[in-house]
Design a protein around this motif. Structure first.
Motif, PDB file in Angstrom:
ATOM      1  N   ASP A  93       0.816  -1.605   0.280  1.00 35.04           N
ATOM      2  CA  ASP A  93      -0.085   0.086  -0.418  1.00 35.04           C
ATOM      3  C   ASP A  93       0.770   1.376  -0.039  1.00 35.04           C
ATOM      4  OD1 ASP A  93      -2.869  -1.273   0.832  1.00 35.04           O
ATOM      5  OD2 ASP A  93      -1.613  -2.317   2.232  1.00 35.04           O
ATOM      6  N   VAL A  94       1.681   1.395   0.856  1.00 37.88           N
ATOM      7  CA  VAL A  94       2.631   2.665   0.515  1.00 37.88           C
ATOM      8  C   VAL A  94       4.006   1.501   0.457  1.00 37.88           C
ATOM      9  CG1 VAL A  94       3.653   4.226   2.172  1.00 37.88           C
ATOM     10  CG2 VAL A  94       1.398   3.193   2.691  1.00 37.88           C
ATOM     11  N   LEU A  95       5.275   2.156  -0.810  1.00 37.53           N
ATOM     12  CA  LEU A  95       6.147   3.030  -0.846  1.00 37.53           C
ATOM     13  C   LEU A  95       7.365   3.974  -0.785  1.00 37.53           C
ATOM     14  CD1 LEU A  95       9.186   1.698  -2.177  1.00 37.53           C
ATOM     15  CD2 LEU A  95       7.654   2.610  -4.580  1.00 37.53           C
ATOM     16  N   VAL A  96       8.143   3.934   0.255  1.00 34.73           N
ATOM     17  CA  VAL A  96       9.126   5.032   0.513  1.00 34.73           C
ATOM     18  C   VAL A  96      10.186   4.716   0.048  1.00 34.73           C
ATOM     19  CG1 VAL A  96       9.865   6.232   3.018  1.00 34.73           C
ATOM     20  CG2 VAL A  96       7.299   5.521   3.310  1.00 34.73           C
ATOM     21  N   ASN A  97      10.458   5.543  -0.657  1.00 33.30           N
ATOM     22  CA  ASN A  97      11.639   5.271  -1.575  1.00 33.30           C
ATOM     23  C   ASN A  97      13.566   6.508  -0.378  1.00 33.30           C
ATOM     24  OD1 ASN A  97      11.351   3.974  -4.079  1.00 33.30           O
ATOM     25  ND2 ASN A  97       9.963   5.245  -4.691  1.00 33.30           N
ATOM     26  N   ASN A  98      13.440   6.162   0.414  1.00 31.89           N
ATOM     27  CA  ASN A  98      14.302   6.536   1.412  1.00 31.89           C
ATOM     28  C   ASN A  98      15.585   6.774   1.022  1.00 31.89           C
ATOM     29  OD1 ASN A  98      15.166   8.095   4.004  1.00 31.89           O
ATOM     30  ND2 ASN A  98      15.628   5.996   3.642  1.00 31.89           N
ATOM     31  N   ALA A  99      15.660   5.522   0.625  1.00 33.61           N
ATOM     32  CA  ALA A  99      17.619   5.139   0.306  1.00 33.61           C
ATOM     33  C   ALA A  99      18.155   5.911  -0.099  1.00 33.61           C
ATOM     34  CB  ALA A  99      17.675   3.873  -0.962  1.00 33.61           C
ATOM     35  N   GLY A 100      19.716   6.002  -0.025  1.00 29.02           N
ATOM     36  CA  GLY A 100      20.232   7.267  -0.703  1.00 29.02           C
ATOM     37  C   GLY A 100      21.554   7.599  -0.133  1.00 29.02           C
ATOM     38  N   ILE A 101      22.388   7.730  -0.312  1.00 30.85           N
ATOM     39  CA  ILE A 101      24.087   7.980  -1.104  1.00 30.85           C
ATOM     40  C   ILE A 101      24.784   9.563  -1.088  1.00 30.85           C
ATOM     41  CG2 ILE A 101      23.790   5.333  -0.553  1.00 30.85           C
ATOM     42  CD1 ILE A 101      25.289   5.500  -3.747  1.00 30.85           C
TER      43      ILE A 101
END
Ligand SMILES: NC(=O)c1ccc[n+]([C@@H]2O[C@H](COP(=O)([O-])OP(=O)(O)OC[C@H]3O[C@@H](n4cnc5c(N)ncnc54)[C@H](OP(=O)(O)O)[C@@H]3O)[C@@H](O)[C@H]2O)c1
Length: 259
Positions: A93-101
């Motif tokens: 239901d919920v996608l959080v695109n948080n991965a970051g470098i």
């Protein structure tokens, strides 16, 4: 929408969420914040040992979870992740695109950043978010779900010597708008743009007294944020409390971009 109390609109009971970069820092706080709001949450990242306590934290809060690693820059890995989540917990239901470098070899004037560093940062920060949205799309369309992207103030204004990072985060803000238009009215897509948050990513800044003081002085709220202060606005955007919010980027920056 049926009428119900405002606080019930923040309730995520029965929702399944995936949080990329969920093993540490802001992603861990988001995963636990979504679980506090009642969601089942799969935090994912490359390092299994970081994920184990977050999975346990979700379960302690009464949510279901699963221990699933994923490199968001690897499209096959991303596809496998969403297949596994659907098999273990049901549709997302919920996608959080948080991965970051923002690694050291991607910092500097353009002549100092080689192609590999550019490719890696843009592949993870922007390509990873798109790959996850693409893989989650059938689920999100089925559930009427939502996406929350985690950009940065570097997605709203330029920052010197951080070209791949700034370009990828501006890209994420743009991707938020275009996906929101395409996916409306079924799937909402929003973004947060954190300012300076005390995590591993900013250790170089928080441990250098002079740098830390100059950032605090530049920030109207006069301090770095705690990861939970980014998680709470993400929970809001993921919930029905934000049912009429799509395509927007919310600065969570202590007023940094207000100057
Ligand atoms: N901290 C800040 O001040 C700040 C400010 C603005 C925006 N942000 C943004 O907020 C997000 C989180 O930052 P943070 O400070 O919490 O960073 P962090 O403490 O360094 O954590 C980053 C997370 O992303 C994961 N990750 C990195 N590369 C990955 C990949 N290829 N595939 C899957 N997961 C990956 C890491 O796990 P593995 O290494 O195990 O994969 C880790 O769990 C980032 O998008 C960052 O740009 C941070």
């Amino acid at each position: 929408m049926t009428e119900h109390a405002v606080d019930e609109r923040f309730d995520l009971t029965g929702r399944t969420a995936v949080v990329t970069g969920g093993g540490r820092g802001i992603g861990r706080a988001i995963a636990l914040g979504l679980a506090d709001a009642g969601a089942d949450v799969v935090p994912t990242a490359r390092t299994e040992s970081d994920l184990e306590p977050v999975v346990a934290g979700v379960e302690e809060r009464g949510g279901e979870s699963a221990l699933l690693t994923c490199d968001v820059a690897d499209a096959d890995d991303v596809d496998a992740l969403f297949e596994a989540v659907e098999a273990e917990l049901g549709p997302v239901d919920v996608l959080v695109n948080n991965a970051g470098i923002n690694p050291a070899n991607a910092l500097g004037t353009p002549d100092r950043v080689d192609q590999d560093a550019w490719d890696l940062v843009t592949d993870v920060n922007l390509g990873g978010a798109f790959a996850c949205a693409r893989a989650a799309a059938p689920n999100l369309e089925e559930t009427g779900g939502c996406v929350v992207n985690v950009a940065s103030v570097g997605g709203l204004v330029g920052l010197p010597r951080q070209h791949p990072y700034v370009a990828s985060k501006h890209g994420l803000v743009g991707l938020t708008k275009s996906m929101a238009i395409d996916w409306a009215p079924d799937v909402r897509v929003n973004c947060v743009a954190p300012g300076y948050v005390a995590t591993d990513l900013t250790e170089d800044l928080t441990e250098n007294e002079e740098l830390r003081a100059s950032i605090e002085e530049r920030t109207p709220l006069d301090r770095f944020a705690e990861p939970e202060e980014v998680a709470a606005p993400v929970v809001f955007l993921a919930s029905d409390a934000a049912a009429y919010v799509t395509g927007t980027t919310l600065a969570v920056d202590g007023g940094w971009t207000a100057r």
